[in-house]
Design a protein around this motif. Sequence first.
Motif, PDB file in Angstrom:
ATOM      1  N   ARG A   1       0.843  -1.189   0.000  1.00 44.69           N
ATOM      2  CA  ARG A   1       0.000   0.000   0.000  1.00 44.69           C
ATOM      3  C   ARG A   1       0.880   1.242   0.000  1.00 44.69           C
ATOM      4  N   ILE A   2       0.404   2.291  -0.662  1.00 43.80           N
ATOM      5  CA  ILE A   2       1.050   3.589  -0.587  1.00 43.80           C
ATOM      6  C   ILE A   2       0.010   4.590  -0.117  1.00 43.80           C
ATOM      7  N   ASN A   3       0.317   5.286   0.961  1.00 37.72           N
ATOM      8  CA  ASN A   3      -0.611   6.244   1.569  1.00 37.72           C
ATOM      9  C   ASN A   3      -1.999   5.636   1.786  1.00 37.72           C
ATOM     10  N   GLY A   4      -2.015   4.353   2.157  1.00 42.33           N
ATOM     11  CA  GLY A   4      -3.274   3.685   2.459  1.00 42.33           C
ATOM     12  C   GLY A   4      -4.030   3.162   1.263  1.00 42.33           C
ATOM     13  N   LEU A   5      -3.454   3.238   0.073  1.00 43.91           N
ATOM     14  CA  LEU A   5      -4.104   2.761  -1.153  1.00 43.91           C
ATOM     15  C   LEU A   5      -3.434   1.477  -1.624  1.00 43.91           C
ATOM     16  N   GLU A   6      -4.223   0.435  -1.854  1.00 41.50           N
ATOM     17  CA  GLU A   6      -3.673  -0.829  -2.323  1.00 41.50           C
ATOM     18  C   GLU A   6      -3.139  -0.685  -3.743  1.00 41.50           C
TER      19      GLU A   6
ATOM     20  N   SER B   1     -14.884   6.629   0.746  1.00 42.85           N
ATOM     21  CA  SER B   1     -14.660   6.568   2.193  1.00 42.85           C
ATOM     22  C   SER B   1     -13.176   6.633   2.563  1.00 42.85           C
ATOM     23  N   TYR B   2     -12.283   6.661   1.567  1.00 38.53           N
ATOM     24  CA  TYR B   2     -10.838   6.633   1.828  1.00 38.53           C
ATOM     25  C   TYR B   2     -10.397   7.804   2.696  1.00 38.53           C
ATOM     26  N   ALA B   3     -10.842   9.010   2.377  1.00 39.58           N
ATOM     27  CA  ALA B   3     -10.370  10.211   3.092  1.00 39.58           C
ATOM     28  C   ALA B   3     -10.717  10.128   4.569  1.00 39.58           C
ATOM     29  N   HIS B   4     -11.924   9.674   4.897  1.00 47.42           N
ATOM     30  CA  HIS B   4     -12.315   9.585   6.309  1.00 47.42           C
ATOM     31  C   HIS B   4     -11.499   8.522   7.035  1.00 47.42           C
ATOM     32  N   ARG B   5     -11.313   7.364   6.426  1.00 42.30           N
ATOM     33  CA  ARG B   5     -10.557   6.286   7.066  1.00 42.30           C
ATOM     34  C   ARG B   5      -9.115   6.713   7.318  1.00 42.30           C
TER      35      ARG B   5
ATOM     36  N   SER C   1     -16.163   4.824  16.748  1.00 43.94           N
ATOM     37  CA  SER C   1     -16.519   3.538  17.336  1.00 43.94           C
ATOM     38  C   SER C   1     -15.369   2.554  17.162  1.00 43.94           C
ATOM     39  N   ARG C   2     -15.399   1.488  17.946  1.00 43.51           N
ATOM     40  CA  ARG C   2     -14.374   0.457  17.829  1.00 43.51           C
ATOM     41  C   ARG C   2     -14.375  -0.149  16.432  1.00 43.51           C
ATOM     42  N   ARG C   3     -15.540  -0.349  15.882  1.00 42.75           N
ATOM     43  CA  ARG C   3     -15.663  -0.924  14.535  1.00 42.75           C
ATOM     44  C   ARG C   3     -15.034  -0.002  13.495  1.00 42.75           C
ATOM     45  N   THR C   4     -15.290   1.291  13.608  1.00 43.50           N
ATOM     46  CA  THR C   4     -14.710   2.253  12.657  1.00 43.50           C
ATOM     47  C   THR C   4     -13.197   2.288  12.775  1.00 43.50           C
ATOM     48  N   LEU C   5     -12.688   2.263  14.016  1.00 46.84           N
ATOM     49  CA  LEU C   5     -11.243   2.271  14.221  1.00 46.84           C
ATOM     50  C   LEU C   5     -10.603   1.036  13.597  1.00 46.84           C
ATOM     51  N   GLN C   6     -11.191  -0.119  13.865  1.00 44.58           N
ATOM     52  CA  GLN C   6     -10.653  -1.369  13.333  1.00 44.58           C
ATOM     53  C   GLN C   6     -10.667  -1.354  11.812  1.00 44.58           C
ATOM     54  N   TYR C   7     -11.779  -0.978  11.224  1.00 47.67           N
ATOM     55  CA  TYR C   7     -11.906  -0.988   9.767  1.00 47.67           C
ATOM     56  C   TYR C   7     -10.963   0.036   9.125  1.00 47.67           C
ATOM     57  N   SER C   8     -10.798   1.182   9.767  1.00 50.15           N
ATOM     58  CA  SER C   8      -9.916   2.211   9.208  1.00 50.15           C
ATOM     59  C   SER C   8      -8.477   1.712   9.143  1.00 50.15           C
ATOM     60  N   PHE C   9      -7.996   1.091  10.221  1.00 46.23           N
ATOM     61  CA  PHE C   9      -6.625   0.595  10.232  1.00 46.23           C
ATOM     62  C   PHE C   9      -6.440  -0.571   9.260  1.00 46.23           C
ATOM     63  N   GLU C  10      -7.391  -1.483   9.225  1.00 45.76           N
ATOM     64  CA  GLU C  10      -7.238  -2.645   8.343  1.00 45.76           C
ATOM     65  C   GLU C  10      -7.291  -2.247   6.872  1.00 45.76           C
ATOM     66  N   SER C  11      -8.088  -1.248   6.529  1.00 40.38           N
ATOM     67  CA  SER C  11      -8.189  -0.844   5.126  1.00 40.38           C
ATOM     68  C   SER C  11      -7.044   0.074   4.697  1.00 40.38           C
ATOM     69  N   ILE C  12      -6.549   0.914   5.618  1.00 46.11           N
ATOM     70  CA  ILE C  12      -5.487   1.859   5.268  1.00 46.11           C
ATOM     71  C   ILE C  12      -4.099   1.241   5.426  1.00 46.11           C
TER      72      ILE C  12
END
Length: 314
Positions: free
Chosen positions: A88-93, A203-207, A238-249
Motif C-alpha cells: 500500500r502507498i498512503n493507504g491505497l492498495e 470513504s478513503y479520506a475519512h478512514r 466507534s471500535r468498529r470504525t477504528l478497526q476498519y480504518s486501520f485494516e483498510s489503510i
Amino acid sequence: MQPITEHNAPARSTREAQDADEHAHNLTNWQQEYDQLGGGCFYGRIDEVALDGCQLFKEHTNRSLRQQCNVWKDALWLGIPAHAADCRINGLEVGSDQLMCRPGSRDFELMTPDAFDIYGIVIKEEMLLRAAEREERTLDLQSLEHSPRLTVPQEQLDQVRGLLEQVLYRGALGLDSEHQQQLASQALLELVANAAQPSAAPSYAHRRKVVEQVKTYLADHPDAPLSIPELCERVHVSRRTLQYSFESILGISPLQFLRSARLNRVRRALSDPQQTSPIAVIAADSGFWHPGQFARDYKALFGENPSETVKRSQ
C-alpha cells in the motif's frame, strides 16, 4: 555502443543490513524511517546504480514493514513491485498493473509484506521534462501530486523490470553512464505518459483521517498505556470504525500498529550507542510497564532480546 570503463562506468553499490531502520538509511539521499511489523530477524539488501541526476535500485526486505519515506528534492520517484504483492502507498492498495509514484520532498508511507522486492527509479524533474520535449510530448508533473498510484499496461511494466535488471545486474549490455541515464529517463517517460490515474474510494479520506489522528496522538503521548477503547474515545470513533480504518489503510489492526510502533521506537533507542539509560526505563518511556511481557514481545518481533540489541550497538 561504448564499453564500460572505469572512467564512464556508473557508480554501483550493494548495501545489506540486519536492522530495518539501519536499512532505511542505506538508500542514497532518501530520508526514511522503517518500522518492522513481521516477526523474526530482519534482512535487507539494496542494489543501486547512481547516474547523473538519476538513481536506479532494487530493494529486498524479508519482513513486512511500515516505511515513512521522502525522496530528494525536485525529483520524481517511481516504485515498481518485482512481483504482485499486498503493498500500500498512503493507504491505497497497489494492484498488479500499477506502480507507485511520488514527487520529491513529499512525505509518503508504504506498507510492504514479507519477502518484498521493489524496483525504484528516481530522476530529476528537469531531465524528465527535457526527455518529454525531445519526444514532443506534453508532461504535466503537477497532476502527479495527487496520484500515488498509476495504472500501466502489464507488458510495459514487465519491459521496465527487464530494463532495470539489465542496468543493475548485467551492465546494461555495455552502455556507458550517459546512455543508461537516457534509457532510464525514456523508460520513466513512457510509464508516466501512458499511465492512468485511478481514483480512491469515497470513504478513503475519512478512514485515513482516523488513522492519522491516532498516529498524532501516539506521537504526542509515547508513554501513555492506551487500550483500544481509550483510542476510540480520543479520536471520537466507534471500535468498529477504528478497526476498519486501520485494516483498510494499513492492512493491520490498531492494536498491532500500537504495539509495533512502540517496540520499534524502543529498538531505535536501544540501537543508539550514546544511550545510557537502563532497558527497563527506555521501555517504560514507550508505555511498556511490565518488563517480562516487554521482553517477550520484543523478541517475538525482532528475533533477539533487548540486551542483544544493546550489545550489537556498542
